[in-house]
Design an enzyme around this catalytic site. Structure first.
Site, mmCIF file in Angstrom:
data_model
loop_
_atom_site.group_PDB
_atom_site.id
_atom_site.type_symbol
_atom_site.label_atom_id
_atom_site.label_comp_id
_atom_site.label_asym_id
_atom_site.label_seq_id
_atom_site.Cartn_x
_atom_site.Cartn_y
_atom_site.Cartn_z
ATOM 1 N N LYS A 200 0.857 -1.188 0.000
ATOM 2 C CA LYS A 200 0.000 0.000 0.000
ATOM 3 C C LYS A 200 0.890 1.234 0.000
ATOM 4 O O LYS A 200 1.199 1.827 1.039
ATOM 5 C CB LYS A 200 -0.934 -0.002 1.206
ATOM 6 C CG LYS A 200 -2.097 1.003 1.056
ATOM 7 C CD LYS A 200 -2.994 0.628 -0.118
ATOM 8 C CE LYS A 200 -4.115 1.626 -0.322
ATOM 9 N NZ LYS A 200 -4.944 1.317 -1.485
ATOM 10 N N SER A 406 -8.367 -0.151 -5.668
ATOM 11 C CA SER A 406 -8.640 0.230 -4.291
ATOM 12 C C SER A 406 -10.145 0.471 -4.122
ATOM 13 O O SER A 406 -10.940 -0.444 -4.295
ATOM 14 C CB SER A 406 -7.807 1.455 -3.903
ATOM 15 O OG SER A 406 -7.513 1.437 -2.518
#
Length: 621
Positions: A200, A406
């Site tokens: 991430k 996402s």
């Protein structure tokens, strides 16, 4: 006397206010009359004409809402060729209609002002060009200089021509974001970053000065897959194979030394282009092919924008009888609340899906996604409406455009099927929380915050340090959000959370890889998704209906008035007015660029400050 002075000032202000309002009203009346009475010049297409595909703006799935008054002023000051967003659907519609139009015999690819575009959008355009060529019509590309995106389209022409002084720039794909850790430390900004997922990397620019090895590993994979697809597609339509692409500076330097630095000659010898021609030579070539227009100065032609006005009805007619496959476009950053077209609001996009659900004629829905994510909270609001559609017996196909990662993947996950182009960027299943406090920055200026509160939780502010235990609470919330994300995907994709976690961790995938991992179902474009939705709903005859946000009566009135060509001409008729407005437009452009940079640092209006956002996905859109 003081009372009299203020009374006089107040009277003057009231008079000025009434004067301005009355003048504005008179102006609107005049513009409205011009809009009704004004006749636009008729666009004529000669029996043998060239369609000039001049794509002079960003190619998008949905146009960003622009105030009609501002749009009219921009058109009047910058001209009809001013860069503006172009709908991908409009480009395909123009090419397909021209393929069936006996008056159009040649297409001229004029791509000089077309900015960068993602590979999947380019591919859909080239597929339409191939359908045009299948009708025994010719395609010629011309330009001074070809960027990588422009060349991908030009490669499908029967002849690629370039100015002798021009060049071709095919550089491959890369990403080099800016990193701010040291700068923020110098400014004494205290960062509070909470994340889950090895890959991430959206917040790395704020916590590092370089890209982490984990991010490099993940980015190499999907960038390499994208580059391989580009090379394969171009080599398939040009007289060379994939080894012809220069991937090292040594290769490029050797070839340029062989032609003494002549970029035009290099492009010709390397078979990037077929001919080197000046504007005059291209013009004469097209005159020989289709003849001259009335003045005899140039060839018969119709521009993309002119032809679009002929083939696209000014008002869309909704047949109340036929059954529908509805298309809802979700483009942009996902934010909480209401957003205009070109951005995704949790409430506003959910409202579009709800409108499709409540329409009895809508039997299936395609959710067209072009988003790198944003607010986790807003993403869930949208996903809940997708679930409601399915519960109502209306199948939903998620159709991924350039990016659906996402939060973009979050809203796609609940669909009956997920479709994506091979080059779509997706995944990035992970969450993070982030905000900054400025107590140290303020201290340098001699400014402090102090006081009392009834609890330790009160008084949270960017002007005060973050309590360490509160930081732990936020980290727990982020970890819980990640678990929820895993559960959402696992439930939708018939996987276990543990299986999802292995391919999640915030890692970005290209769709061809994501399909192998079980994150998407099938590879295909928007039309493929529409046909799949119709098949799931068992529709033999149907119309496609795009669900759009409704304009308020005031917005519609402004659109009707200022969207008229005569009104735009009237606004731009004064040279002085043009100069002033052009200066204002330039200033607005600078402000917009600065605003775009700041947007990547703001909180996306998420009430919990927890985000499902993929910043790297925006690098090569």
């Amino acid at each position: 006397m003081i009372a009299k002075v203020f009374k006089g000032l107040w009277a003057g202000l009231n008079f000025s206010r009434r004067l301005v309002l009355n003048l504005l009203f008179v102006l609107l009346v005049i513009l409205f009359i011009v809009a009704i009475a004004g006749d636009e010049d008729e666009i004529k297409v000669a029996d043998t004409s060239v369609l000039r595909l001049n794509l002079n703006g960003p190619i998008v799935e949905e146009k960003t809402y622009v105030d009609p008054v501002e749009a009219a002023i921009n058109d009047a000051t910058m001209g009809s060729e001013a860069p503006a967003e172009i709908l991908l659907d409009d480009i395909i519609e123009v090419i397909d209609q021209a393929a069936k139009d006996d008056r159009i015999s040649v297409m001229l690819l004029d791509l000089q002002k077309m900015p960068n575009a993602h590979l999947n959008k380019l591919k859909q355009i080239t597929q339409a060009i191939e359908r045009f060529k299948a009708e025994n019509k010719q395609v010629i590309a011309t330009g001074y200089y070809y960027t990588q995106a422009q060349y991908y389209i030009a490669a499908h022409a029967d002849e690629i021509s370039m100015h002798p002084y021009g060049g071709v720039a095919i550089e491959g794909y890369g990403m080099y974001p800016l990193y701010f850790k040291d700068a923020l430390e110098k400014l004494a900004v205290t960062q509070h970053i909470f994340r889950v997922g090895t890959f991430k990397s959206a917040v790395e620019p704020f916590m590092r000065n370089d890209m982490s090895e984990a991010a490099k590993e993940a980015n190499r994979v999907w960038l390499g897959a994208l580059w391989q697809e580009y090379k394969r597609d171009v080599a398939a339509v040009r007289p060379f194979d994939e080894s012809n692409f220069d991937e090292t500076m040594d290769d490029l330097l050797t070839k340029m030394q062989a032609v003494n630095g002549d970029s035009g000659k290099y492009s010709l010898e390397n078979q990037w282009v077929d001919s080197l021609k000046t504007n005059q030579q291209i013009r004469q070539q097209l005159i020989d092919m289709v003849g001259t227009e009335e003045t005899g100065k140039t060839f018969n032609q119709v521009s993309f924008y002119e032809y679009l006005s002929l083939v696209k009805p000014p008002v869309e007619f909704d047949n109340p009888i036929t059954e529908k496959v509805a298309v809802v476009v979700a483009r942009g950053t996902i934010s909480d609340g209401e957003r205009k077209a070109g951005e995704i609001g949790g409430d506003s996009t959910a409202a579009l899906l709800r409108k499709a659900r409540l329409n009895d004629k809508v039997k299936a829905v395609v959710l067209r996604i072009d988003s790198g994510g944003g607010s986790m909270f807003a993403s869930e609001v949208i996903r809940a409406e997708v679930l409601a559609l399915k519960a109502a017996g209306k199948p939903v196909i998620a159709s991924m455009s350039s990016v659906a990662a996402s939060g973009g993947y979050w809203i796609a996950s609940a669909a009956n099927e997920i479709w994506a182009a091979p080059s779509t960027i997706t995944g990035s299943i992970g969450v993070f929380g982030s905000f900054m406090t400025f107590e140290n920055t303020m201290a340098k200026l001699g400014v402090y915050s102090d006081g009392v509160a009834t609890t330790e939780m009160a008084g949270l502010s960017i002007t005060r340090p973050l309590n360490e235990k509160m930081a732990q609470v936020i980290q727990l919330s982020v970890e819980d959000a990640y678990r929820r994300f895993l559960d959402v995907v696992a439930d939708a994709r018939n996987m276990t959370p543990e299986q999802v976690d292995k391919i999640a961790q915030g890692r970005v995938w290209i769709a061809s890889q994501a399909q192998e991992l079980g994150l998407i179902d099938k590879l295909g474009n928007k039309q493929d998704a529409i046909e799949a939705a119709a098949a799931l709903a068992k529709l033999d005859f149907y119309e496609v209906k795009t669900i759009k946000q409704s304009l308020t009566p005031q917005e519609q009135m402004m659109q009707d008035i200022f969207g008229n060509a005569s009104v735009k001409a009237l606004i731009g008729s004064s040279t002085t007015t043009q100069s002033v407005l052009a200066s204002q437009a330039n200033l607005n452009s600078v402000v917009q660029k600065l605003s775009a940079e700041i947007d990547d640092l703001k909180d996306y209006n998420d009430p919990q400050h927890i985000y499902s956002r993929c910043l790297v996905c925006n690098v090569i859109q």
